[in-house]
Design a protein around this motif. Structure first.
Motif, PDB file in Angstrom:
ATOM      1  N   ARG A 187       8.395   3.663   7.259  1.00  0.00           N
ATOM      2  CA  ARG A 187       7.050   3.549   6.685  1.00  0.00           C
ATOM      3  C   ARG A 187       6.915   4.594   5.593  1.00  0.00           C
ATOM      4  O   ARG A 187       7.286   5.750   5.787  1.00  0.00           O
ATOM      5  CB  ARG A 187       6.006   3.802   7.771  1.00  0.00           C
ATOM      6  N   VAL A 229      11.944   0.434   4.404  1.00  0.00           N
ATOM      7  CA  VAL A 229      10.779  -0.201   5.040  1.00  0.00           C
ATOM      8  C   VAL A 229      11.224  -1.495   5.719  1.00  0.00           C
ATOM      9  O   VAL A 229      10.803  -1.798   6.842  1.00  0.00           O
ATOM     10  CB  VAL A 229       9.655  -0.450   4.014  1.00  0.00           C
ATOM     11  N   MET A 256       8.656   9.615   4.030  1.00  0.00           N
ATOM     12  CA  MET A 256       8.629   8.420   4.872  1.00  0.00           C
ATOM     13  C   MET A 256       8.650   8.826   6.340  1.00  0.00           C
ATOM     14  O   MET A 256       8.891   9.988   6.666  1.00  0.00           O
ATOM     15  CB  MET A 256       9.843   7.535   4.560  1.00  0.00           C
TER      16      MET A 256
END
Length: 146
Positions: free
Chosen positions: A119, A114, A135
């Motif tokens: 994300r 991240v 992710m």
């Protein structure tokens, strides 16, 4: 028959996406071709206009074991679900998937990703398949931390 494997990813910005994935995979920029000390020298030597310098980018495993990853510029954004995704292991992680220690290490690794632009989409904890974290990279391509 040539059996080398190269993974190709479409990208809006090949250099930016390639730099992200180099960080994720522990890869490095593919060295410039012989006769050039830098990619900038090569692109100038080839007469490629500056506005085309982000048309492609490649990263390689510094140990020469993993496949080369090539990023190519495309005009359209990703649409729909990936038909292929990468599973990324935790560097130095334990060999016992599904353990609490493993989950903590995977969460910590996801947090590092991240920090470089990924994300978190969702965590999964399935008794039959184990624990993983889905992710997205900076351009929305889905991958899993396993």
């Amino acid at each position: 028959m040539d059996r080398r494997l190269q993974i190709v990813m479409d990208a809006a910005s090949p250099r930016a996406l390639g730099t992200f994935w180099a960080s994720v995979l522990g890869y490095v920029e593919d060295p410039p071709p012989p006769g050039y000390d830098t990619w900038e020298e090569a692109l100038i030597g080839w007469g490629l206009p500056r506005d085309r310098w982000d048309d492609a980018y490649a990263i390689v495993d510094p140990e020469g074991v993993g496949p080369r990853v090539f990023f190519q510029k495309v005009p359209e954004p990703r649409a729909g679900k990936n038909r292929l995704h990468l599973d990324v292991g935790v560097p130095g992680g334990p060999d016992a998937p599904g353990t609490e220690k493993d989950k903590d290490g995977m969460r910590a690794h996801a947090a590092r990703l991240v920090d470089v632009g990924a994300r978190v989409v969702r965590e999964y904890d399935d008794p039959a398949q184990g624990f993983w974290i889905t992710m997205e990279d900076p351009e929305g391509n889905v991958f899993d931390v396993v």
